[in-house]
Motif scaffolding. Sequence first.
Motif, PDB file in Angstrom:
ATOM      1  N   VAL A  37       0.833  -1.202   0.000  1.00  0.00           N
ATOM      2  CA  VAL A  37       0.000   0.000   0.000  1.00  0.00           C
ATOM      3  C   VAL A  37       0.867   1.251   0.000  1.00  0.00           C
ATOM      4  N   VAL A  38       1.919   1.262   0.807  1.00  0.00           N
ATOM      5  CA  VAL A  38       2.821   2.421   0.838  1.00  0.00           C
ATOM      6  C   VAL A  38       3.517   2.590  -0.514  1.00  0.00           C
ATOM      7  N   ALA A  39       3.919   1.490  -1.125  1.00  0.00           N
ATOM      8  CA  ALA A  39       4.558   1.571  -2.444  1.00  0.00           C
ATOM      9  C   ALA A  39       3.582   2.105  -3.495  1.00  0.00           C
ATOM     10  N   LEU A  40       2.332   1.639  -3.468  1.00  0.00           N
ATOM     11  CA  LEU A  40       1.333   2.135  -4.412  1.00  0.00           C
ATOM     12  C   LEU A  40       1.039   3.615  -4.188  1.00  0.00           C
ATOM     13  N   LEU A  41       0.987   4.046  -2.936  1.00  0.00           N
ATOM     14  CA  LEU A  41       0.776   5.471  -2.650  1.00  0.00           C
ATOM     15  C   LEU A  41       1.950   6.314  -3.132  1.00  0.00           C
ATOM     16  N   ALA A  42       3.165   5.788  -3.010  1.00  0.00           N
ATOM     17  CA  ALA A  42       4.342   6.516  -3.507  1.00  0.00           C
ATOM     18  C   ALA A  42       4.297   6.624  -5.030  1.00  0.00           C
TER      19      ALA A  42
END
Length: 179
Positions: A37-42
Amino acid sequence: MRQSFPVLSLFICRSIQILGFLVKLAIGKPKLVLALVVALLAVLAGTITYTGYLVIGVVAEYLGTGRFVAGLLLGILFARFPSVSQGKLRLVGLLPKPVRRPLMVTLVALCLLHFVWQGEYVPALFTGFVTTFLVAFPWLRKTLFDRVSSSFFRFMPGRRPPERSDDMVIEGEFKERKE
């Protein structure tokens, strides 16, 4: 035409299976899901930032100025500042609230048309994705907030849950009878 319905029902069935898989994955490996999720948000933040750079470039090209001046003009146009009026903290800006999002979508969509007209398809993909995201974001936010809040309000004593707005969730009440 008749073949489209089985394909559609198969797609819906597979999407429900994917949702179940994602829920099981989130319960089983929360650290992995959080990292994804953090990677997708980045990636989303980077895509929106690059699209902002593209929009400033197109605006600068049409105004006949440099990127710095075009960025300052857009920054002044969309800026919001804190203000205290009648004892309440509010955000005020040059544009009224109902105008901001449609103006942003219009600017990005015009840049999309500019890139398609010029035959530059990679920037057009970025601006098309961000245009779609800007249009779908209010619906996405409402849907996710309703889904999350419905699961929290159900377990809080003394609070009534909000009315159901999600047609994909089946809700039922069961009572035991003493014999």
